[in-house]
Design an enzyme around this catalytic site. Structure first.
Site, PDB file in Angstrom:
ATOM      1  N   ASP A   1      50.282 -12.241  57.104  1.00  0.00           N
ATOM      2  CA  ASP A   1      49.698 -11.504  55.985  1.00  0.00           C
ATOM      3  C   ASP A   1      50.836 -11.049  55.080  1.00  0.00           C
ATOM      4  O   ASP A   1      51.627 -10.177  55.451  1.00  0.00           O
ATOM      5  CB  ASP A   1      48.915 -10.300  56.521  1.00  0.00           C
ATOM      6  CG  ASP A   1      48.212  -9.510  55.421  1.00  0.00           C
ATOM      7  OD1 ASP A   1      48.518  -9.724  54.232  1.00  0.00           O
ATOM      8  OD2 ASP A   1      47.356  -8.672  55.766  1.00  0.00           O
ATOM      9  N   HIS A   2      50.905 -11.642  53.877  1.00  0.00           N
ATOM     10  CA  HIS A   2      52.034 -11.363  52.981  1.00  0.00           C
ATOM     11  C   HIS A   2      52.000  -9.938  52.425  1.00  0.00           C
ATOM     12  O   HIS A   2      52.998  -9.454  51.878  1.00  0.00           O
ATOM     13  CB  HIS A   2      52.044 -12.373  51.832  1.00  0.00           C
ATOM     14  CG  HIS A   2      53.427 -12.753  51.383  1.00  0.00           C
ATOM     15  ND1 HIS A   2      54.491 -11.886  51.421  1.00  0.00           N
ATOM     16  CD2 HIS A   2      53.917 -13.929  50.894  1.00  0.00           C
ATOM     17  CE1 HIS A   2      55.570 -12.490  50.961  1.00  0.00           C
ATOM     18  NE2 HIS A   2      55.249 -13.725  50.640  1.00  0.00           N
ATOM     19  N   ARG A   3      50.873  -9.255  52.544  1.00  0.00           N
ATOM     20  CA  ARG A   3      50.833  -7.853  52.111  1.00  0.00           C
ATOM     21  C   ARG A   3      51.649  -6.960  53.040  1.00  0.00           C
ATOM     22  O   ARG A   3      52.111  -5.896  52.637  1.00  0.00           O
ATOM     23  CB  ARG A   3      49.383  -7.354  52.084  1.00  0.00           C
ATOM     24  CG  ARG A   3      48.454  -8.103  51.152  1.00  0.00           C
ATOM     25  CD  ARG A   3      47.022  -7.641  51.343  1.00  0.00           C
ATOM     26  NE  ARG A   3      46.569  -7.849  52.716  1.00  0.00           N
ATOM     27  CZ  ARG A   3      45.365  -7.510  53.174  1.00  0.00           C
ATOM     28  NH1 ARG A   3      44.499  -6.920  52.345  1.00  0.00           N
ATOM     29  NH2 ARG A   3      45.020  -7.738  54.425  1.00  0.00           N
ATOM     30  N   VAL A   4      51.793  -7.405  54.294  1.00  0.00           N
ATOM     31  CA  VAL A   4      52.419  -6.574  55.325  1.00  0.00           C
ATOM     32  C   VAL A   4      53.818  -7.054  55.656  1.00  0.00           C
ATOM     33  O   VAL A   4      54.739  -6.247  55.824  1.00  0.00           O
ATOM     34  CB  VAL A   4      51.541  -6.567  56.598  1.00  0.00           C
ATOM     35  CG1 VAL A   4      52.130  -5.630  57.652  1.00  0.00           C
ATOM     36  CG2 VAL A   4      50.106  -6.167  56.270  1.00  0.00           C
TER      37      VAL A   4
ATOM     38  N   PRO B   1      46.111 -12.695  52.073  1.00  0.00           N
ATOM     39  CA  PRO B   1      46.993 -13.742  51.526  1.00  0.00           C
ATOM     40  C   PRO B   1      47.880 -14.328  52.622  1.00  0.00           C
ATOM     41  O   PRO B   1      48.974 -13.848  52.900  1.00  0.00           O
ATOM     42  CB  PRO B   1      47.810 -12.993  50.467  1.00  0.00           C
ATOM     43  CG  PRO B   1      47.830 -11.565  50.933  1.00  0.00           C
ATOM     44  CD  PRO B   1      46.533 -11.328  51.648  1.00  0.00           C
TER      45      PRO B   1
END
Length: 290
Positions: free
Chosen positions: A262-265, A90
């Site tokens: 990376d919006h997860r990180v 994402p």
């Protein structure tokens, strides 16, 4: 003298039914006495399927002139990784405009002292990003199924265009390297990448990547993250643009920098701090000498 049309023998009922159905009696074959068309003949014609319509002839396709370039193993790997990155990560993007006049002046002063060795503007940009990652360690990370991997060392990858495709050699411990060391190592890695002489340890790993298309005159762009890294910084050309300084119009050398994250990180605020730290290093480049 025109010949009279042939007489059609049909019962009155057959004639009415044919007219109602829009049938031409001349196309029917009579089954009554002496070939007379009767009701049953009209009803049979009405029930019969319509004759097939011939399909139009296909339009000939003009020949396409092209060269077939076979896919190399490296090109297939690049395609697979980019597809994976764009479809599973994402991405979000942040852009900053960086005033580059001070960095360009510092580069000129250092090159006078370092002759014949020369620093490129890209060397300063690498140094600034490495120090920004050290300043914001939460962004120096990667995604993994067992959790987030937050790295202790700042191993910074940078994109190199080669005849076979894009490679990203890694500067190990980039935040601990001076500008001269960054220049020497980056030149060596880039040359070996273009010659196909990188070892796996030269391009594996890394916490972030720098992609610079400024030398091609590109003003700004957004790059695709290199998994499993959490970010990639795309920088364009440093060019003179009108700016407002102290309420007055002036001209300054400005570079656009777009951070893909990376919006997860990494969350938005953390990414903003990383980009601000990068911008601050280049706009006050003496900080990079400490």
């Amino acid at each position: 003298m025109t010949a009279a049309p042939a007489r059609i023998f049909a019962s009155p009922l057959a004639r009415r039914l044919a007219a109602a159905a829009g049938l031409d009696l001349a196309t029917l074959t009579g089954s009554g006495p002496h070939g007379r068309i009767v009701r049953a003949d009209v009803e049979a014609a009405r029930a019969a399927p319509p004759p097939p319509v011939a399909a139009p002839a296909p339009t000939p396709t003009p020949p396409v002139d092209y060269d077939l370039i076979p896919l190399t193993a490296m090109r297939r790997t690049i395609a697979r990784r980019l597809t994976e990155a764009k479809t599973t990560i994402p991405h979000f993007y942040l852009t900053a405009e960086v005033a580059m006049d001070a960095a360009i002046d510092l580069r000129g002063q250092l090159n006078q002292r370092l002759a014949p060795a020369k620093l490129s503007l890209n060397d300063l940009i690498l140094r600034a990003l490495a120090l920004a990652l050290r300043t914001v360690p939460e962004a120096n990370a990667a995604w993994a199924e067992d959790g987030l991997h937050r790295f202790h060392a700042v191993d910074l990858a940078f994109a190199v265009a080669t005849p076979g495709g894009l490679l990203t050699p890694v500067l190990r411990g980039a935040d601990r390297l001076g500008l001269g060391e960054i220049a020497t190592r980056a030149q060596d890695l880039a040359a070996r990448a273009r010659d196909g002489k990188l070892a796996p340890e030269d391009y594996q790993g890394g916490g972030a990547t720098l992609s610079n298309l400024g030398m091609y005159g590109v003003r700004d762009f957004a790059a695709i993250i290199n998994p499993p890294q959490a970010s990639i910084l795309a920088v364009g050309a440093a060019e003179q643009r009108p700016v407002v300084k102290d309420g007055a119009l002036a001209v300054a050398t400005v570079m656009s920098a777009t951070l893909s994250v990376d919006h997860r990180v990494v969350d938005g605020a953390t990414a903003a701090r990383l980009l601000a730290a990068f911008k601050g290093m280049l706009e006050d480049p003496l900080r990079m000498m400490l």
